[in-house]
Design an enzyme around this catalytic site. Structure first.
Site, PDB file in Angstrom:
ATOM      1  CE1 TYR A  42      -2.001  13.261   4.641  1.00  0.00           C
ATOM      2  CE2 TYR A  42      -1.029  11.029   5.066  1.00  0.00           C
ATOM      3  CZ  TYR A  42      -1.127  12.354   4.339  1.00  0.00           C
ATOM      4  OH  TYR A  42      -0.121  12.711   3.221  1.00  0.00           O
TER       5      TYR A  42
ATOM      6  CD  GLU B  78      -1.544  15.424   1.409  1.00  0.00           C
ATOM      7  OE1 GLU B  78      -0.535  15.108   2.272  1.00  0.00           O
ATOM      8  OE2 GLU B  78      -1.640  16.469   0.927  1.00  0.00           O
TER       9      GLU B  78
END
Length: 398
Positions: A118, A206
């Site tokens: 992530y 993101e």
């Protein structure tokens, strides 16, 4: 401004960031064409069909599916396009899927296991620095990782004047447990996404997941990017990516009329000039026993047309049971606001909710005269207390 995954990936690619290759399709026939074009890349004959909406959690809602043939890619795309996709971020109403991304499957066999990470970049307003947040536990359950294993979430604070430093890029690759070619590729990846973030004046970037493939490539498999609206004048190419179908039509109309509007869940519509006065107005609505239905700032140079547009937007909300117009005339003249209110009344048809008007400041006397002579059923207020009491009585009468 939110943009779609396929648009965000195109931006990353322009900054030399490796991405999961794919193309957007608007119907099943286009999906088959795209899959045919991608066939033979990476994992031959296997594709990922991804719904393109402005919301995360698509995989959990059925918006990301594997197709194991060109024909299946078309079938899945046909089923997905037009459906209402409900995810943890859309709310129960969900969002309609108007297009899909057909991407090459990059989870192909090789000499080592693939890994999902992530990674995101955002601004820490308190420190005035960017924060690059990352975790070795990427994928659909990243929220659970943050809740149950916060030690698995790492951060690097980046000075905007210096950019990401060499030791920080090395820290990231090291904390992700990489070595060899994967280590070097991750460093290049980090530099690239930071350049994309700053170059586009983004508020958020993101990527979940960032994938280390089985042959040690590092790819952006997903991309969520939010561009700063205030910087769009510098990026007409990015502004052209705006998808109005994904936005609240009321907020779109407000933007076209230079109004700052945010929909809330209350029952009293309010129109003000200035963010500070707006906050105070929402406070007095709460004190009166009501709840604000919106934040609507007409700005310091409001005209009668601006006020008329604001009035029209407030009336579109069926939850509104009363309206409070609270204007302090500094730069904006109260008589302009009064004319806007009168014209709005005349063009809006029958207005079934009580309207409380408080106008103070420049040309307030003239404004009061305009309202009084209009013959409209408007409740006048002078002080904040008067306005609160008028709202309370108005709500009690409906």
């Amino acid at each position: 401004m939110n943009i779609h995954e396929f648009q965000g990936k195109s931006i990353l690619k322009a900054y030399n960031v490796d991405i999961q290759e794919g193309f957007v399709a608007n119907n099943a026939e286009q999906a088959v064409m795209v899959a045919t074009q991608l066939k033979g890349k990476f994992n031959p004959g296997c594709f990922v069909v991804k719904a393109q909406i402005h919301a995360g959690g698509r995989g959990k809602g059925g918006g990301v599916k594997i197709a194991r043939s060109v024909e299946e890619a078309g079938t899945i795309a046909g089923q997905m396009i037009g459906m209402t996709l409900v995810t943890p971020q859309t709310g129960p109403a969900g969002k309609k899927v108007n297009r899909v991304l057909i991407a090459a499957d990059v989870y192909y066999p090789g000499k080592s296991e693939s890994q999902e990470f992530y990674m995101s970049i955002l601004l820490n307003r308190k420190s005035g620095r960017y924060v690059l947040m990352y975790s070795p536990d990427g994928g659909m359950d990243i929220e659970q990782v943050a809740e149950t294993n916060p030690e698995r979430i790492f951060t690097e604070e980046i000075s905007p004047s210096m950019g990401i430093l060499t030791f920080q890029a090395r820290n990231i690759a090291f904390n992700l447990g990489l070595s060899g070619d994967a280590f070097l590729n991750m460093r290049r990846f980090v530099y690239g996404i930071y350049e994309a973030f700053t170059g586009c004046d983004a508020q958020l970037l993101e990527i979940n997941p960032v994938l280390k493939t089985s042959d040690d490539r590092v790819l952006a498999v997903d991309c969520k990017m939010v561009i700063d609206d205030n910087a769009l004048f510098r990026h007409p190419d990015l502004e052209a990516m705006r998808d109005f179908d994904e936005e609240d039509p009321v907020e779109v109309e407000a933007g076209k009329n230079n109004l700052n509007y945010v929909k809330l869940d209350g029952n009293v519509g309010c129109m003000v000039n200035g963010a500070g006065l707006a906050m105070a107005t929402m406070d007095i609505i709460k004190l009166s026993g009501g709840s604000p239905a919106n934040f609507l700032d007409v700005g310091g140079s409001a005209s009668a047309e601006t006020v008329r547009a604001g009035f029209r937007i407030i009336l579109r909300d069926p939850a509104v049971k009363a309206i409070l117009i609270n204007i302090f005339g500094g730069i904006v003249r109260c008589d302009r606001v009064a004319n806007g209110v009168v014209e709005a009344y005349k063009t809006a048809g029958e207005i079934k909710v009580p309207v409380v008007v408080r106008l103070q400041g420049t040309n307030a006397a003239e404004a009061k005269e305009i309202i009084d002579n209009s013959g409209l059923s408007v409740i006048s207020a002078i002080s904040f207390g008067d306005a609160a009491e008028a709202v309370r009585k108005a709500l009690a009468s409906v």
